[in-house]
Structures are given as structure tokens and as C-alpha cells.
Design a protein around this motif. Structure first.
Motif, mmCIF file in Angstrom:
data_model
loop_
_atom_site.group_PDB
_atom_site.id
_atom_site.type_symbol
_atom_site.label_atom_id
_atom_site.label_comp_id
_atom_site.label_asym_id
_atom_site.label_seq_id
_atom_site.Cartn_x
_atom_site.Cartn_y
_atom_site.Cartn_z
ATOM 1 N N LEU A 69 41.529 28.507 41.561
ATOM 2 C CA LEU A 69 41.284 29.450 40.473
ATOM 3 C C LEU A 69 41.407 30.894 40.936
ATOM 4 O O LEU A 69 41.931 31.737 40.199
ATOM 5 N N THR A 70 40.936 31.207 42.141
ATOM 6 C CA THR A 70 41.015 32.598 42.602
ATOM 7 C C THR A 70 42.461 33.048 42.750
ATOM 8 O O THR A 70 42.781 34.219 42.521
ATOM 9 N N THR A 71 43.329 32.125 43.114
ATOM 10 C CA THR A 71 44.751 32.466 43.196
ATOM 11 C C THR A 71 45.280 32.914 41.840
ATOM 12 O O THR A 71 45.989 33.921 41.722
ATOM 13 N N LEU A 72 44.919 32.169 40.798
ATOM 14 C CA LEU A 72 45.337 32.543 39.446
ATOM 15 C C LEU A 72 44.688 33.845 38.993
ATOM 16 O O LEU A 72 45.327 34.692 38.367
ATOM 17 N N LEU A 73 43.416 33.995 39.309
ATOM 18 C CA LEU A 73 42.682 35.171 38.868
ATOM 19 C C LEU A 73 43.222 36.463 39.469
ATOM 20 O O LEU A 73 43.006 37.550 38.923
ATOM 21 N N SER A 74 43.931 36.358 40.581
ATOM 22 C CA SER A 74 44.478 37.544 41.231
ATOM 23 C C SER A 74 45.852 37.947 40.699
ATOM 24 O O SER A 74 46.379 38.995 41.060
ATOM 25 N N THR A 75 46.436 37.110 39.829
ATOM 26 C CA THR A 75 47.753 37.455 39.278
ATOM 27 C C THR A 75 47.582 38.524 38.197
ATOM 28 O O THR A 75 46.643 38.466 37.401
ATOM 29 N N PRO A 76 48.468 39.509 38.148
ATOM 30 C CA PRO A 76 48.289 40.638 37.223
ATOM 31 C C PRO A 76 48.129 40.230 35.758
ATOM 32 O O PRO A 76 47.311 40.808 35.036
ATOM 33 N N ALA A 77 48.880 39.238 35.309
ATOM 34 C CA ALA A 77 48.840 38.856 33.891
ATOM 35 C C ALA A 77 47.483 38.292 33.492
ATOM 36 O O ALA A 77 47.064 38.416 32.334
ATOM 37 N N ILE A 78 46.795 37.665 34.444
ATOM 38 C CA ILE A 78 45.470 37.108 34.173
ATOM 39 C C ILE A 78 44.383 38.103 34.542
ATOM 40 O O ILE A 78 43.382 38.249 33.824
ATOM 41 N N GLN A 79 44.573 38.801 35.629
ATOM 42 C CA GLN A 79 43.568 39.747 36.115
ATOM 43 C C GLN A 79 43.201 40.782 35.060
ATOM 44 O O GLN A 79 42.033 41.178 34.939
ATOM 45 N N LYS A 80 44.186 41.204 34.283
ATOM 46 C CA LYS A 80 43.920 42.245 33.276
ATOM 47 C C LYS A 80 42.975 41.776 32.175
ATOM 48 O O LYS A 80 42.401 42.598 31.450
ATOM 49 N N ASN A 81 42.811 40.449 32.049
ATOM 50 C CA ASN A 81 41.930 39.907 31.007
ATOM 51 C C ASN A 81 40.504 39.671 31.494
ATOM 52 O O ASN A 81 39.650 39.262 30.696
ATOM 53 N N ILE A 82 40.229 39.888 32.773
ATOM 54 C CA ILE A 82 38.894 39.618 33.312
ATOM 55 C C ILE A 82 37.931 40.722 32.866
ATOM 56 O O ILE A 82 38.118 41.895 33.173
ATOM 57 N N VAL A 83 36.917 40.323 32.134
ATOM 58 C CA VAL A 83 35.874 41.249 31.690
ATOM 59 C C VAL A 83 34.756 41.325 32.717
ATOM 60 O O VAL A 83 34.208 42.397 32.993
ATOM 61 N N ALA A 84 34.401 40.171 33.297
ATOM 62 C CA ALA A 84 33.293 40.134 34.257
ATOM 63 C C ALA A 84 33.529 39.024 35.272
ATOM 64 O O ALA A 84 34.062 37.963 34.944
ATOM 65 N N ASN A 85 33.133 39.305 36.508
ATOM 66 C CA ASN A 85 33.148 38.308 37.580
ATOM 67 C C ASN A 85 31.881 38.550 38.389
ATOM 68 O O ASN A 85 31.842 39.435 39.249
ATOM 69 N N VAL A 86 30.834 37.781 38.077
ATOM 70 C CA VAL A 86 29.475 38.114 38.497
ATOM 71 C C VAL A 86 28.871 36.989 39.330
ATOM 72 O O VAL A 86 28.936 35.819 38.949
ATOM 73 N N ASP A 87 28.265 37.359 40.446
ATOM 74 C CA ASP A 87 27.448 36.417 41.205
ATOM 75 C C ASP A 87 26.017 36.512 40.674
ATOM 76 O O ASP A 87 25.531 37.608 40.356
#
Length: 209
Positions: A69-87
Motif C-alpha cells: 500500500l505504501t508503494t501506491l500511496l507514494s504515487t503522485p496520482a494517489i498521493q494528491k488525494n491523501i487527506v490524512a495519514n495518522v498514527d
């Protein structure tokens, strides 16, 4: 009268990914299938412009989000949609930080597509907190699991009674599209075809509740 959450079509989707961490890989029932379903939904966020909320539970002890999942989350097309990534240490995803980022449910309630673990703990508490705030929750049955598989059915029954909609990943994707003329149709339908065998396996294993 049926509650609003049971009769309203998906209009304002958001993907919530709950605690899919490396430490759980060998403990959670059908964990690889949960990751497969999450991957499909995550890849769909780009053509469908779906916002993404992600949590981890105590990463110092339980490790990071799985690399698939982190590999996908780092791609620009998906990364721009991330609102929050919280521990977090809370079991619910609705931490103070995420709560502050949620839209006002009176004006723009979210249609939350919820995947992750564990169904009877973090997924349950996240669902109840979102419903209490006036958002709608779609528990993706082929995308949630627990260490003990029997816990899933009990939790899902409770969440359905509480007002959540229990459905599948493929169902919500085509509901969001709504029309074969949607600009994202070709990419999303192609993804569904590409992952049809994985989807079949996930539904056969995880939809039995």
C-alpha cells in the motif's frame, strides 16, 4: 421509516484505510485478501478523485503500513488525494486530527468506504464514531477482517444494525461510477477486470458472514 444511511446513494465517497500494518500480516484471517481489496480501491481513487484517510496503530510497536500500500500511496496520482495519514493510540480512526479534517456532516456528509482491521475493534469503533457524527459508512465486507474470523460476523451484524451499509468493493465502485459514460469508467472497469480473480477469492472468503 428507514434511516437516511440505508436509502441514500453514494455521492461523496471517501476511502478510510484502518491499520493495515506489517505486524498483522501473519495474524489476521485472510490478510492478503484484505490487502488485495484495499489495493483495488486505492488504485480507483485516482480516476475517481476519492479522498483518502489512513491510520496506523502505534507504529513503534506494530510497524508501518504494509509496503504493497505504501508503494501506491507514494504515487503522485494517489498521493494528491491523501487527506490524512495518522498514527494513533485510539482504536477508532476518528482521532482529534482526523475529526478536524472531516467535512460538516450537516452540509456534506461523507460516504465512507471503510476497509482494514480488526473488524470488531478499530473498524467497529470508527464506524460508530462516523455514524454518530452524521456520516454514512459502507463497511467493505471483502476488505475487513480480524484475528478470529468468527469475530467478523458478530461485528458486521452489529454495524448493520447500527446503520452502516455492508457491501462489496466492486459494488461501491460501480455505484460511484453510475454511468458507463463517466470519465473514470474505462480505467476503473479495466482495473476490475484485471483483478477479477483476486476479487472472486476475496468475496468467497470474506463475504461469508
Amino acid at each position: 421509516m428507514a434511516s437516511l444511511s440505508r436509502v441514500t446513494r453514494i455521492r461523496n465517497p471517501a476511502l478510510f484505510i484502518c491499520d493495515l500494518q506489517e505486524k498483522f500480516r501473519h495474524a489476521i484471517h485472510e490478510f492478503p485478501k484484505v490487502i488485495t481489496t484495499t489495493t483495488k480501491l486505492l488504485r480507483s481513487t485516482a480516476p475517481l478523485s476519492i479522498p483518502i484517510y489512513i491510520t496506523t496503530q502505534s507504529t513503534s510497536k506494530l510497524g508501518p503500513t504494509v509496503p504493497e500500500l505504501t508503494t501506491l500511496l507514494s504515487t503522485p496520482a494517489i498521493q494528491k488525494n491523501i487527506v490524512a495519514n495518522v498514527d494513533k493510540t485510539l482504536f477508532s480512526m476518528i482521532t482529534p486530527e482526523i475529526n478536524s479534517l472531516l467535512p460538516n456532516a450537516k452540509d456534506t456528509p461523507l460516504d465512507v468506504l471503510l476497509v482494514g482491521i480488526e473488524t470488531h475493534i478499530c473498524v467497529t469503533q470508527t464506524t460508530l464514531d462516523l455514524l454518530a457524527r452524521g456520516h454514512r459508512v459502507y463497511v467493505i465486507v471483502d476488505g475487513v477482517s480480524s484475528v478470529n474470523q468468527e469475530e467478523r460476523g458478530v461485528a458486521i451484524a452489529r454495524l448493520r444494525d447500527a446503520g452502516a451499509i455492508v457491501t462489496t468493493s466492486e459494488s461501491v465502485l460501480f455505484e460511484i461510477l453510475g454511468d458507463a459514460r463517466h470519465e473514470g469508467f474505462r480505467e476503473v472497469s479495466g482495473l476490475v477486470k484485471e483483478m477479477k480473480d483476486e476479487t472472486r477469492g476475496a468475496v468467497e472468503s470474506l463475504a461469508k458472514i
